[in-house]
Write a protein that holds these residues in place. Sequence first.
Motif, PDB file in Angstrom:
ATOM      1  N   LEU A 108       0.830  -1.211   0.000  1.00 22.31           N
ATOM      2  CA  LEU A 108       0.000   0.000   0.000  1.00 22.31           C
ATOM      3  C   LEU A 108       0.863   1.260   0.000  1.00 22.31           C
ATOM      4  O   LEU A 108       0.543   2.247  -0.666  1.00 22.31           O
ATOM      5  CB  LEU A 108      -0.942  -0.009   1.201  1.00 22.31           C
ATOM      6  CG  LEU A 108      -2.111  -1.004   1.122  1.00 22.31           C
ATOM      7  CD1 LEU A 108      -2.815  -1.116   2.465  1.00 22.31           C
ATOM      8  CD2 LEU A 108      -3.089  -0.612   0.018  1.00 22.31           C
ATOM      9  N   ILE A 109       1.972   1.220   0.735  1.00 21.52           N
ATOM     10  CA  ILE A 109       2.891   2.371   0.744  1.00 21.52           C
ATOM     11  C   ILE A 109       3.475   2.588  -0.649  1.00 21.52           C
ATOM     12  O   ILE A 109       3.564   3.727  -1.128  1.00 21.52           O
ATOM     13  CB  ILE A 109       4.017   2.163   1.776  1.00 21.52           C
ATOM     14  CG1 ILE A 109       3.449   2.171   3.191  1.00 21.52           C
ATOM     15  CG2 ILE A 109       5.094   3.237   1.632  1.00 21.52           C
ATOM     16  CD1 ILE A 109       4.463   1.815   4.275  1.00 21.52           C
ATOM     17  N   LYS A 110       3.857   1.491  -1.322  1.00 17.86           N
ATOM     18  CA  LYS A 110       4.415   1.592  -2.679  1.00 17.86           C
ATOM     19  C   LYS A 110       3.399   2.172  -3.654  1.00 17.86           C
ATOM     20  O   LYS A 110       3.743   2.923  -4.572  1.00 17.86           O
ATOM     21  CB  LYS A 110       4.848   0.198  -3.170  1.00 17.86           C
ATOM     22  CG  LYS A 110       6.010  -0.419  -2.417  1.00 17.86           C
ATOM     23  CD  LYS A 110       7.322   0.154  -2.889  1.00 17.86           C
ATOM     24  CE  LYS A 110       8.486  -0.611  -2.279  1.00 17.86           C
ATOM     25  NZ  LYS A 110       9.793  -0.050  -2.694  1.00 17.86           N
ATOM     26  N   MET A 111       2.133   1.830  -3.458  1.00 15.26           N
ATOM     27  CA  MET A 111       1.081   2.261  -4.363  1.00 15.26           C
ATOM     28  C   MET A 111       0.608   3.689  -4.097  1.00 15.26           C
ATOM     29  O   MET A 111      -0.087   4.285  -4.925  1.00 15.26           O
ATOM     30  CB  MET A 111      -0.119   1.301  -4.260  1.00 15.26           C
ATOM     31  CG  MET A 111       0.135  -0.076  -4.832  1.00 15.26           C
ATOM     32  SD  MET A 111      -1.061  -1.323  -4.254  1.00 15.26           S
ATOM     33  CE  MET A 111      -2.619  -0.494  -4.560  1.00 15.26           C
ATOM     34  N   LYS A 112       0.937   4.215  -2.938  1.00  9.52           N
ATOM     35  CA  LYS A 112       0.404   5.507  -2.479  1.00  9.52           C
ATOM     36  C   LYS A 112       0.447   6.626  -3.526  1.00  9.52           C
ATOM     37  O   LYS A 112      -0.551   7.336  -3.710  1.00  9.52           O
ATOM     38  CB  LYS A 112       1.144   5.951  -1.222  1.00  9.52           C
ATOM     39  CG  LYS A 112       0.625   7.267  -0.657  1.00  9.52           C
ATOM     40  CD  LYS A 112       1.514   7.796   0.459  1.00  9.52           C
ATOM     41  CE  LYS A 112       1.080   9.186   0.865  1.00  9.52           C
ATOM     42  NZ  LYS A 112       2.017   9.814   1.815  1.00  9.52           N
ATOM     43  N   PRO A 113       1.571   6.837  -4.267  1.00  8.75           N
ATOM     44  CA  PRO A 113       1.620   7.959  -5.215  1.00  8.75           C
ATOM     45  C   PRO A 113       0.530   7.928  -6.295  1.00  8.75           C
ATOM     46  O   PRO A 113       0.184   8.971  -6.850  1.00  8.75           O
ATOM     47  CB  PRO A 113       3.012   7.841  -5.835  1.00  8.75           C
ATOM     48  CG  PRO A 113       3.826   7.128  -4.803  1.00  8.75           C
ATOM     49  CD  PRO A 113       2.878   6.151  -4.181  1.00  8.75           C
ATOM     50  N   LYS A 114      -0.002   6.728  -6.573  1.00  9.49           N
ATOM     51  CA  LYS A 114      -1.006   6.629  -7.632  1.00  9.49           C
ATOM     52  C   LYS A 114      -2.427   6.398  -7.110  1.00  9.49           C
ATOM     53  O   LYS A 114      -3.356   6.259  -7.899  1.00  9.49           O
ATOM     54  CB  LYS A 114      -0.616   5.525  -8.616  1.00  9.49           C
ATOM     55  CG  LYS A 114       0.613   5.878  -9.441  1.00  9.49           C
ATOM     56  CD  LYS A 114       0.876   4.890 -10.550  1.00  9.49           C
ATOM     57  CE  LYS A 114       2.066   5.326 -11.392  1.00  9.49           C
ATOM     58  NZ  LYS A 114       2.397   4.361 -12.463  1.00  9.49           N
ATOM     59  N   LEU A 115      -2.578   6.347  -5.803  1.00  4.91           N
ATOM     60  CA  LEU A 115      -3.907   6.098  -5.238  1.00  4.91           C
ATOM     61  C   LEU A 115      -4.719   7.382  -5.142  1.00  4.91           C
ATOM     62  O   LEU A 115      -4.194   8.435  -4.774  1.00  4.91           O
ATOM     63  CB  LEU A 115      -3.776   5.475  -3.843  1.00  4.91           C
ATOM     64  CG  LEU A 115      -3.240   4.038  -3.776  1.00  4.91           C
ATOM     65  CD1 LEU A 115      -3.061   3.612  -2.330  1.00  4.91           C
ATOM     66  CD2 LEU A 115      -4.171   3.075  -4.510  1.00  4.91           C
ATOM     67  N   GLU A 116      -6.004   7.279  -5.449  1.00 11.08           N
ATOM     68  CA  GLU A 116      -6.908   8.420  -5.330  1.00 11.08           C
ATOM     69  C   GLU A 116      -7.199   8.688  -3.855  1.00 11.08           C
ATOM     70  O   GLU A 116      -7.341   7.752  -3.057  1.00 11.08           O
ATOM     71  CB  GLU A 116      -8.217   8.124  -6.067  1.00 11.08           C
ATOM     72  CG  GLU A 116      -8.053   7.975  -7.574  1.00 11.08           C
ATOM     73  CD  GLU A 116      -9.344   7.550  -8.251  1.00 11.08           C
ATOM     74  OE1 GLU A 116     -10.388   7.459  -7.558  1.00 11.08           O
ATOM     75  OE2 GLU A 116      -9.310   7.293  -9.465  1.00 11.08           O
ATOM     76  N   GLN A 117      -7.322   9.963  -3.508  1.00  8.10           N
ATOM     77  CA  GLN A 117      -7.560  10.338  -2.117  1.00  8.10           C
ATOM     78  C   GLN A 117      -8.845   9.726  -1.575  1.00  8.10           C
ATOM     79  O   GLN A 117      -8.911   9.307  -0.416  1.00  8.10           O
ATOM     80  CB  GLN A 117      -7.615  11.870  -1.993  1.00  8.10           C
ATOM     81  CG  GLN A 117      -6.259  12.549  -2.029  1.00  8.10           C
ATOM     82  CD  GLN A 117      -5.343  12.063  -0.915  1.00  8.10           C
ATOM     83  OE1 GLN A 117      -5.740  11.945   0.238  1.00  8.10           O
ATOM     84  NE2 GLN A 117      -4.104  11.772  -1.278  1.00  8.10           N
ATOM     85  N   SER A 118      -9.864   9.668  -2.421  1.00  9.53           N
ATOM     86  CA  SER A 118     -11.145   9.118  -1.965  1.00  9.53           C
ATOM     87  C   SER A 118     -11.003   7.643  -1.586  1.00  9.53           C
ATOM     88  O   SER A 118     -11.608   7.165  -0.615  1.00  9.53           O
ATOM     89  CB  SER A 118     -12.205   9.265  -3.059  1.00  9.53           C
ATOM     90  OG  SER A 118     -11.806   8.577  -4.241  1.00  9.53           O
ATOM     91  N   LEU A 119     -10.191   6.905  -2.337  1.00  5.51           N
ATOM     92  CA  LEU A 119      -9.973   5.484  -2.050  1.00  5.51           C
ATOM     93  C   LEU A 119      -9.065   5.295  -0.841  1.00  5.51           C
ATOM     94  O   LEU A 119      -9.190   4.312  -0.113  1.00  5.51           O
ATOM     95  CB  LEU A 119      -9.391   4.778  -3.278  1.00  5.51           C
ATOM     96  CG  LEU A 119     -10.345   4.612  -4.456  1.00  5.51           C
ATOM     97  CD1 LEU A 119      -9.631   4.025  -5.664  1.00  5.51           C
ATOM     98  CD2 LEU A 119     -11.518   3.716  -4.065  1.00  5.51           C
ATOM     99  N   ILE A 120      -8.145   6.205  -0.652  1.00  2.00           N
ATOM    100  CA  ILE A 120      -7.300   6.147   0.549  1.00  2.00           C
ATOM    101  C   ILE A 120      -8.183   6.245   1.790  1.00  2.00           C
ATOM    102  O   ILE A 120      -8.030   5.480   2.753  1.00  2.00           O
ATOM    103  CB  ILE A 120      -6.227   7.260   0.534  1.00  2.00           C
ATOM    104  CG1 ILE A 120      -5.177   6.971  -0.555  1.00  2.00           C
ATOM    105  CG2 ILE A 120      -5.561   7.378   1.907  1.00  2.00           C
ATOM    106  CD1 ILE A 120      -4.150   8.064  -0.737  1.00  2.00           C
TER     107      ILE A 120
END
Length: 238
Positions: free
Chosen positions: A195-207
């Motif tokens: 999840l940390i690796k994916m963070k730069p591409k994750l949408e804020q709403s999904l976070i």
Amino acid sequence: MGLSPLVGKDQTIEHLLEIYLALLKDECPEVRLNIISSLEHVNKVIGITQLSQSLLPAIVELANDSKWRVRMAIIEYMPLLAEQLGIEVFREKLSALCLSWLIDNVYSIREAGIENLKKLVEKFSPKWGEETLLPQVIALVKDTNYLHRMTTLFAFNHLCLVCTPECVNNTFLPIVVDLATDNVANVRFNTSKTLIKMKPKLEQSLIKSKVLPCLEIMKTDTDPDVRFFAIEALQAFE
């Protein structure tokens, strides 16, 4: 192999091609490997077509060699070979081979196989990777061997760097969140790292709706490692 650019196409075909083809069938894997590692010289002069009939069986044999270091060496040359053979030949003849390395018994081979997938996606495009490679990577999630389920997470760690944000949000994330409830603690705590690796591409709403609730649950896990990495991930998302 280095003679080919010096003597030109006609002389290479007349005098050297037969030698190359013979060496691709040599009983010693190191000999075959050295021919494959120097293919770029010949490819620029006569093209890969003349060698492909002998080249493909040699690649497959080396990729399944009992010595893991030989397998490792052919993995390192695979992105170059894929480029020279072309996307269609690669898809038909070698993509299954590349995916087989993800379940190799040797960890270093699995790790190299994942890095190879990333390089192939960079070479051929995210769309190609998502359509050709990703379904097979995702299929490992259902494997009874937890090491293979972890391989999916390790693959996501690399592929999220080269796949589209849409793919990371819509395909990777639901799988990672699902693996956060895996019955093996090693799988669960690796989801936090992914999840940390994916963070730069994750949408804020999904976070907010998916990632943070998932980590909050893992923060109370019975396993101390799962709790540790969940807290670390929560801090990264602050």
